[in-house]
Design a protein around this motif. Structure first.
Motif, PDB file in Angstrom:
ATOM      1  N   PHE A   1       0.841  -1.190   0.000  1.00  0.00           N
ATOM      2  CA  PHE A   1       0.000   0.000   0.000  1.00  0.00           C
ATOM      3  C   PHE A   1       0.886   1.254   0.000  1.00  0.00           C
ATOM      4  CE2 PHE A   1      -3.864  -2.218   1.473  1.00  0.00           C
ATOM      5  CZ  PHE A   1      -3.326  -3.348   2.052  1.00  0.00           C
TER       6      PHE A   1
ATOM      7  N   TYR B   1       0.087   5.103   1.492  1.00  0.00           N
ATOM      8  CA  TYR B   1      -0.809   6.038   2.153  1.00  0.00           C
ATOM      9  C   TYR B   1      -0.173   7.425   2.082  1.00  0.00           C
ATOM     10  CZ  TYR B   1      -3.817   2.457   4.262  1.00  0.00           C
ATOM     11  OH  TYR B   1      -4.715   1.441   4.464  1.00  0.00           O
TER      12      TYR B   1
ATOM     13  N   GLN C   1      -0.345  11.447   3.697  1.00  0.00           N
ATOM     14  CA  GLN C   1      -0.808  12.261   4.819  1.00  0.00           C
ATOM     15  C   GLN C   1      -0.404  13.708   4.573  1.00  0.00           C
ATOM     16  OE1 GLN C   1       0.928  11.284   8.636  1.00  0.00           O
ATOM     17  NE2 GLN C   1      -0.661  12.335   9.775  1.00  0.00           N
TER      18      GLN C   1
ATOM     19  N   PRO D   1      -3.654  10.026   7.695  1.00  0.00           N
ATOM     20  CA  PRO D   1      -3.288   9.240   6.512  1.00  0.00           C
ATOM     21  C   PRO D   1      -4.527   8.724   5.781  1.00  0.00           C
ATOM     22  CG  PRO D   1      -2.029   8.542   8.443  1.00  0.00           C
ATOM     23  CD  PRO D   1      -3.113   9.442   8.938  1.00  0.00           C
TER      24      PRO D   1
ATOM     25  N   LEU E   1       3.387  13.699   3.476  1.00  0.00           N
ATOM     26  CA  LEU E   1       4.140  12.563   3.996  1.00  0.00           C
ATOM     27  C   LEU E   1       3.560  11.298   3.369  1.00  0.00           C
ATOM     28  CD1 LEU E   1       6.245  11.514   6.063  1.00  0.00           C
ATOM     29  CD2 LEU E   1       4.440  11.600   7.792  1.00  0.00           C
TER      30      LEU E   1
ATOM     31  N   TYR F   1       3.577   7.133   3.145  1.00  0.00           N
ATOM     32  CA  TYR F   1       3.929   5.887   3.831  1.00  0.00           C
ATOM     33  C   TYR F   1       3.725   4.708   2.893  1.00  0.00           C
ATOM     34  CZ  TYR F   1       3.878   8.051   8.493  1.00  0.00           C
ATOM     35  OH  TYR F   1       4.139   8.818   9.599  1.00  0.00           O
TER      36      TYR F   1
ATOM     37  N   PHE G   1       4.064  -0.534   8.629  1.00  0.00           N
ATOM     38  CA  PHE G   1       4.306   0.700   7.895  1.00  0.00           C
ATOM     39  C   PHE G   1       5.800   1.014   7.863  1.00  0.00           C
ATOM     40  CE2 PHE G   1       0.281   2.829   7.000  1.00  0.00           C
ATOM     41  CZ  PHE G   1      -0.607   2.063   7.730  1.00  0.00           C
ATOM     42  N   GLY G   2       6.227   1.641   6.776  1.00  0.00           N
ATOM     43  CA  GLY G   2       7.567   2.200   6.733  1.00  0.00           C
ATOM     44  C   GLY G   2       7.622   3.469   7.552  1.00  0.00           C
ATOM     45  N   THR G   3       8.805   4.067   7.609  1.00  0.00           N
ATOM     46  CA  THR G   3       8.989   5.260   8.419  1.00  0.00           C
ATOM     47  C   THR G   3       8.506   6.536   7.726  1.00  0.00           C
ATOM     48  OG1 THR G   3      11.255   5.376   7.626  1.00  0.00           O
ATOM     49  CG2 THR G   3      10.896   4.338   9.776  1.00  0.00           C
TER      50      THR G   3
ATOM     51  N   TYR H   1      -2.547   3.412  16.602  1.00  0.00           N
ATOM     52  CA  TYR H   1      -1.159   3.684  16.221  1.00  0.00           C
ATOM     53  C   TYR H   1      -0.671   4.911  16.975  1.00  0.00           C
ATOM     54  CZ  TYR H   1      -1.982   0.945  11.919  1.00  0.00           C
ATOM     55  OH  TYR H   1      -2.271  -0.041  11.007  1.00  0.00           O
TER      56      TYR H   1
ATOM     57  N   GLY I   1      10.207  10.440  12.237  1.00  0.00           N
ATOM     58  CA  GLY I   1      11.290   9.512  11.939  1.00  0.00           C
ATOM     59  C   GLY I   1      10.972   8.056  12.223  1.00  0.00           C
ATOM     60  N   LEU I   2       9.889   7.810  12.927  1.00  0.00           N
ATOM     61  CA  LEU I   2       9.518   6.426  13.257  1.00  0.00           C
ATOM     62  C   LEU I   2       8.281   5.972  12.519  1.00  0.00           C
ATOM     63  CD1 LEU I   2      10.112   6.372  17.116  1.00  0.00           C
ATOM     64  CD2 LEU I   2      11.641   5.573  15.306  1.00  0.00           C
ATOM     65  N   GLY I   3       7.555   6.885  11.930  1.00  0.00           N
ATOM     66  CA  GLY I   3       6.367   6.528  11.173  1.00  0.00           C
ATOM     67  C   GLY I   3       5.210   6.131  12.070  1.00  0.00           C
ATOM     68  N   LEU I   4       4.355   5.277  11.536  1.00  0.00           N
ATOM     69  CA  LEU I   4       3.197   4.788  12.269  1.00  0.00           C
ATOM     70  C   LEU I   4       3.540   3.447  12.904  1.00  0.00           C
ATOM     71  CD1 LEU I   4       0.513   5.576   9.586  1.00  0.00           C
ATOM     72  CD2 LEU I   4       0.558   6.563  11.876  1.00  0.00           C
TER      73      LEU I   4
ATOM     74  N   PHE J   1      -3.244   7.808  16.462  1.00  0.00           N
ATOM     75  CA  PHE J   1      -4.261   7.626  15.430  1.00  0.00           C
ATOM     76  C   PHE J   1      -5.012   6.328  15.658  1.00  0.00           C
ATOM     77  CE2 PHE J   1      -3.808  11.031  12.484  1.00  0.00           C
ATOM     78  CZ  PHE J   1      -2.483  11.435  12.546  1.00  0.00           C
TER      79      PHE J   1
ATOM     80  N   PHE K   1      -8.513   6.265   8.707  1.00  0.00           N
ATOM     81  CA  PHE K   1      -7.918   6.851   9.904  1.00  0.00           C
ATOM     82  C   PHE K   1      -8.775   7.978  10.470  1.00  0.00           C
ATOM     83  CE2 PHE K   1      -3.668   5.043  10.345  1.00  0.00           C
ATOM     84  CZ  PHE K   1      -3.544   4.362   9.143  1.00  0.00           C
ATOM     85  N   GLY K   2      -8.746   8.080  11.796  1.00  0.00           N
ATOM     86  CA  GLY K   2      -9.345   9.219  12.470  1.00  0.00           C
ATOM     87  C   GLY K   2      -8.434  10.431  12.388  1.00  0.00           C
TER      88      GLY K   2
END
Lengths: 110, 114
Positions: A35, A37, A39, A45, A88, A90, A100-102, B35, B40-43, B90, B105-106
């Protein structure tokens, strides 16, 4: 375990130039779902596109990506960046759970 | 109008206080997620719920617990909050846990723990 790698933390380019955001993944499963996504600033997202078919191009809202199982890649591309593409992005992988990636922040300048 | 809601949107707490984050969805989705998002760390997945009272740990469950007593509601609880739990949280939902299911997502909750 499963993992997703997005090597670029920030991509900056000029409006009108092509976009390519890299995504590679690792999994032992032979049929992953991939996927992208997106944001936007101060938003949540939302799904941009998805695929599980090897070597088939998937398109949505001017973006496209092709899942290549041979190279474990699912790069996101667009032929011509717009200012509104700044966001952003993802990449995410699903096998028996979602990872998910960073994220890669795309900054499009005028 | 299909959507995921989160309350509150912003929250400031002191270290050691309890925190309750609430999430609702009106799509009758089976699966719901919590989440946290850090630069830098994402979700990072904290917990996943497959239906009422059917919850599983995600990648970073330590310091969190969840509750799902109705399909449309999923709560995240922090007992004795810590400063390193400052983050944006999230909630998301999907029709099923199947791989192809899109997550919705909310709007997120920005939590600051002082």
């Amino acid at each position: 375990g499963d993992s997703v790698t997005q090597t670029e933390g920030l991509v900056t380019l000029t409006e009108g130039l092509p976009v390519m955001l890299n995504c590679t993944y690792q999994t032992i499963y032979s049929n992953p779902f991939l996927f992208w996504y997106v944001q936007h600033l101060n938003e949540s997202p939302r799904l941009l596109l998805k695929s599980f078919t090897d070597n088939k191009r998937t398109e949505h809202q001017g973006f496209h990506a092709t899942l290549h199982k041979s190279s474990s890649s699912f790069h996101l591309q667009k032929s011509s960046a717009q200012l509104s593409d700044s966001a952003l992005y993802y990449c995410a992988l699903y096998t028996n759970k979602v990872v998910f990636g960073t994220g890669t922040r795309l900054q499009v300048l005028p | 109008d299909m959507k995921v809601t989160q309350m509150p949107r912003y929250l400031i707490k002191r270290m050691g206080e309890n925190v309750l984050l609430e999430c609702g969805q009106d799509m009758s989705h089976e699966t719901m997620y919590w989440y946290r998002q850090d630069p830098g760390l994402g979700l990072q997945l904290i917990y996943i719920s497959y239906d009422v009272d059917s919850n599983s740990e995600g990648d970073i469950p330590k310091g969190y617990r969840v509750s799902r007593k109705k399909r449309e509601h999923f709560s995240l609880i922090l007992d004795s909050a810590k400063t390193n739990q400052t983050s944006v949280y999230f909630c998301a939902s999907s029709l099923s846990q199947g791989g192809y299911a899109e997550q919705f997502f909310g709007p997120g909750t920005r939590l600051t723990v002082l």
